[in-house]
Design a protein around this motif. Structure first.
Motif, PDB file in Angstrom:
ATOM      1  N   LEU A 188     -46.324 -34.770 -60.106  1.00 28.22           N
ATOM      2  CA  LEU A 188     -45.104 -33.949 -60.135  1.00 28.22           C
ATOM      3  C   LEU A 188     -43.938 -34.711 -59.507  1.00 28.22           C
ATOM      4  O   LEU A 188     -42.796 -34.621 -59.974  1.00 28.22           O
ATOM      5  CB  LEU A 188     -45.345 -32.636 -59.388  1.00 28.22           C
ATOM      6  N   ARG A 189     -44.231 -35.494 -58.450  1.00 28.13           N
ATOM      7  CA  ARG A 189     -43.194 -36.292 -57.799  1.00 28.13           C
ATOM      8  C   ARG A 189     -42.654 -37.376 -58.724  1.00 28.13           C
ATOM      9  O   ARG A 189     -41.522 -37.842 -58.568  1.00 28.13           O
ATOM     10  CB  ARG A 189     -43.757 -36.940 -56.531  1.00 28.13           C
ATOM     11  N   VAL A 190     -43.457 -37.779 -59.680  1.00 29.05           N
ATOM     12  CA  VAL A 190     -43.006 -38.772 -60.657  1.00 29.05           C
ATOM     13  C   VAL A 190     -42.261 -38.096 -61.809  1.00 29.05           C
ATOM     14  O   VAL A 190     -41.226 -38.586 -62.289  1.00 29.05           O
ATOM     15  CB  VAL A 190     -44.211 -39.574 -61.202  1.00 29.05           C
ATOM     16  N   LEU A 191     -42.781 -36.953 -62.254  1.00 28.75           N
ATOM     17  CA  LEU A 191     -42.216 -36.284 -63.426  1.00 28.75           C
ATOM     18  C   LEU A 191     -40.811 -35.736 -63.171  1.00 28.75           C
ATOM     19  O   LEU A 191     -39.912 -35.910 -64.009  1.00 28.75           O
ATOM     20  CB  LEU A 191     -43.141 -35.140 -63.857  1.00 28.75           C
ATOM     21  N   VAL A 192     -40.613 -35.067 -62.034  1.00 32.21           N
ATOM     22  CA  VAL A 192     -39.317 -34.424 -61.773  1.00 32.21           C
ATOM     23  C   VAL A 192     -38.161 -35.419 -61.806  1.00 32.21           C
ATOM     24  O   VAL A 192     -37.138 -35.166 -62.465  1.00 32.21           O
ATOM     25  CB  VAL A 192     -39.369 -33.634 -60.446  1.00 32.21           C
ATOM     26  N   PRO A 193     -38.231 -36.573 -61.132  1.00 33.19           N
ATOM     27  CA  PRO A 193     -37.121 -37.546 -61.247  1.00 33.19           C
ATOM     28  C   PRO A 193     -36.912 -38.046 -62.674  1.00 33.19           C
ATOM     29  O   PRO A 193     -35.780 -38.334 -63.062  1.00 33.19           O
ATOM     30  CB  PRO A 193     -37.547 -38.686 -60.315  1.00 33.19           C
ATOM     31  N   LEU A 194     -38.004 -38.169 -63.433  1.00 30.81           N
ATOM     32  CA  LEU A 194     -37.848 -38.604 -64.826  1.00 30.81           C
ATOM     33  C   LEU A 194     -36.994 -37.629 -65.619  1.00 30.81           C
ATOM     34  O   LEU A 194     -36.259 -38.008 -66.541  1.00 30.81           O
ATOM     35  CB  LEU A 194     -39.222 -38.742 -65.489  1.00 30.81           C
ATOM     36  N   LEU A 195     -37.078 -36.347 -65.254  1.00 28.53           N
ATOM     37  CA  LEU A 195     -36.337 -35.323 -65.982  1.00 28.53           C
ATOM     38  C   LEU A 195     -34.954 -35.060 -65.400  1.00 28.53           C
ATOM     39  O   LEU A 195     -33.992 -34.845 -66.149  1.00 28.53           O
ATOM     40  CB  LEU A 195     -37.131 -34.006 -65.996  1.00 28.53           C
ATOM     41  N   LEU A 196     -34.831 -35.077 -64.062  1.00 31.99           N
ATOM     42  CA  LEU A 196     -33.628 -34.571 -63.415  1.00 31.99           C
ATOM     43  C   LEU A 196     -32.825 -35.602 -62.638  1.00 31.99           C
ATOM     44  O   LEU A 196     -31.756 -35.255 -62.118  1.00 31.99           O
ATOM     45  CB  LEU A 196     -34.004 -33.411 -62.472  1.00 31.99           C
ATOM     46  N   ALA A 197     -33.302 -36.804 -62.501  1.00 36.11           N
ATOM     47  CA  ALA A 197     -32.508 -37.817 -61.795  1.00 36.11           C
ATOM     48  C   ALA A 197     -31.213 -38.067 -62.563  1.00 36.11           C
ATOM     49  O   ALA A 197     -31.206 -38.092 -63.804  1.00 36.11           O
ATOM     50  CB  ALA A 197     -33.303 -39.117 -61.669  1.00 36.11           C
ATOM     51  N   PRO A 198     -30.083 -38.236 -61.869  1.00 36.53           N
ATOM     52  CA  PRO A 198     -28.784 -38.410 -62.553  1.00 36.53           C
ATOM     53  C   PRO A 198     -28.786 -39.510 -63.597  1.00 36.53           C
ATOM     54  O   PRO A 198     -28.175 -39.365 -64.661  1.00 36.53           O
ATOM     55  CB  PRO A 198     -27.826 -38.734 -61.385  1.00 36.53           C
ATOM     56  N   GLU A 199     -29.457 -40.628 -63.293  1.00 38.83           N
ATOM     57  CA  GLU A 199     -29.456 -41.737 -64.250  1.00 38.83           C
ATOM     58  C   GLU A 199     -30.280 -41.441 -65.498  1.00 38.83           C
ATOM     59  O   GLU A 199     -30.149 -42.145 -66.519  1.00 38.83           O
ATOM     60  CB  GLU A 199     -29.976 -43.024 -63.588  1.00 38.83           C
ATOM     61  N   ASN A 200     -31.139 -40.395 -65.430  1.00 35.99           N
ATOM     62  CA  ASN A 200     -31.974 -40.054 -66.585  1.00 35.99           C
ATOM     63  C   ASN A 200     -31.439 -38.879 -67.396  1.00 35.99           C
ATOM     64  O   ASN A 200     -31.983 -38.557 -68.454  1.00 35.99           O
ATOM     65  CB  ASN A 200     -33.400 -39.729 -66.119  1.00 35.99           C
ATOM     66  N   LEU A 201     -30.396 -38.223 -66.885  1.00 35.86           N
ATOM     67  CA  LEU A 201     -29.836 -37.082 -67.608  1.00 35.86           C
ATOM     68  C   LEU A 201     -29.026 -37.569 -68.801  1.00 35.86           C
ATOM     69  O   LEU A 201     -28.214 -38.488 -68.696  1.00 35.86           O
ATOM     70  CB  LEU A 201     -28.942 -36.253 -66.686  1.00 35.86           C
ATOM     71  N   VAL A 202     -29.228 -36.939 -69.926  1.00 34.55           N
ATOM     72  CA  VAL A 202     -28.485 -37.279 -71.143  1.00 34.55           C
ATOM     73  C   VAL A 202     -27.911 -36.007 -71.738  1.00 34.55           C
ATOM     74  O   VAL A 202     -28.446 -34.913 -71.551  1.00 34.55           O
ATOM     75  CB  VAL A 202     -29.394 -37.976 -72.191  1.00 34.55           C
ATOM     76  N   ILE A 203     -26.802 -36.154 -72.433  1.00 37.27           N
ATOM     77  CA  ILE A 203     -26.201 -35.008 -73.110  1.00 37.27           C
ATOM     78  C   ILE A 203     -27.074 -34.619 -74.295  1.00 37.27           C
ATOM     79  O   ILE A 203     -27.397 -35.454 -75.152  1.00 37.27           O
ATOM     80  CB  ILE A 203     -24.779 -35.340 -73.579  1.00 37.27           C
TER      81      ILE A 203
END
Length: 332
Positions: A85-100
């Motif tokens: 879960l600690r790996v998955l959440v940043p993949l989804l919500l980290a600023p550098e991973n957010l896309v329009i």
């Protein structure tokens, strides 16, 4: 991202994004041995997204699955699940991973995304999973509703600039002209947005947009009328005028000894003054607003049917007499 929960075969594909990517590539492979529908499905999935990825999550543990009063406490969840879960959440919500987000080639705003959520919630309300066709229709519906929301917001913003908030009173004919222009602008915006379902499907939502715009226009008309100080003073002015006219008529009738008719006229004058007092109390206190509305309607009826016609007639005759006198002086 395709998230696979409760993955039970880490010896085939490891947990996390690498295992998910490998599993996804394997499942989306196309071969001639597959049925044509399966091949089309895999091609369609790839064509729907610019980039696809997968993630394999382990089971959260028996304490979560078998405990009827599990309330989300981390101590009851397996450590391995929390690690992933600690790996998955940043993949989804980290600023550098957010896309329009994009749907049908168009970027989706927050307002539009809400419409998609509403449409999907409807089809997931039942006990059974929806059919792919239902999902497609829901997406097309949300897509068109989002276009309606964009166009309606454009209309409201433009109308608000000329008659909303602290803007001064606008003449009704100018307000109506602005309404027609902004309505056309909103419909043009709606038609320019990429939509799913075809023209026939979108026509229903175009009609809905027009209905919503008319409803918004009526609100703007009421708001604009509330700024008209003359409209606000119409009721007391009409009632006072009626009282004054009745007073004059009563005096004339009394002068020629028609006391019975004069008394009737005095009753009308008294009723007008009573209504004026009641209207003033309603406006001051805010109570019995329904009664105040009835008095306003009555005053408007008297103005439209009697006083305005009489005023126009007197004005017309006065203008004609002034023209005759002016013409006579020129001849002399």
């Amino acid at each position: 991202m395709f998230l696979v929960r409760d993955w039970m075969y880490p010896y085939e594909h490891e947990y996390g994004d690498d295992g998910g990517k490998n599993l996804l590539e394997k499942r989306l492979q196309i071969s001639k041995k597959q049925h044509q529908e399966l091949q089309s499905l895999r091609q369609h999935i790839r064509s729907c997204f610019d980039k696809i990825s997968g993630y394999l999550m382990p089971h959260p543990g028996l304490n979560v699955a078998t405990n009827p009063i599990f309330d989300g406490r981390l101590k009851d969840i397996e450590p391995f699940f929390k690690e992933q879960l600690r790996v998955l959440v940043p993949l989804l919500l980290a600023p550098e991973n957010l896309v329009i987000k994009e749907i049908n080639g168009s970027k989706v705003t927050g307002r539009e995304l809400v419409e998609y959520f509403k449409a999907y919630i409807k089809i997931y309300e039942g006990d059974e999973l929806p059919q792919p066709k239902s999902m497609l229709l829901a997406t097309a519906e949300a897509n068109n509703l989002a276009a309606v929301a964009i166009a309606k917001a454009l209309y409201s913003e433009e109308m608000d600039k000329i008659c909303g908030g602290d803007e001064p009173y606008l003449r009704p004919e100018k307000l109506e002209s602005a309404h027609e222009n902004f309505k056309l602008l909103a419909l043009t915006r709606f038609n320019s947005v990429k939509k799913m379902g075809g023209e026939d499907f979108s026509k229903t939502y175009a009609d809905k947009l027009e209905a919503d715009i008319i409803e918004e226009y009526e609100k703007f008309v009421k708001h604009n009328n509330s700024k008209n100080i003359f409209a606000a003073a119409q009721t007391p002015a009409v009632l006072f005028t009626v009282s004054f006219i009745c007073y004059i008529i009563s005096g004339l009738l009394g002068f020629v000894y028609l006391d019975t008719i004069a008394s009737l006229v005095n009753m009308i004058m008294g009723l007008a003054l009573l209504l004026l007092c009641i209207w003033s109390y309603v406006r001051y206190s805010g109570n019995y607003r329904e009664v105040g509305k009835k008095i306003d309607d009555l005053a408007e009826l008297i103005w439209d049917k009697v006083l305005e016609r009489a005023y126009n007639m007197v004005l017309t005759q006065g203008t004609q007499m002034a023209l005759k006198n002016s013409t006579g002086k020129k001849k002399v």
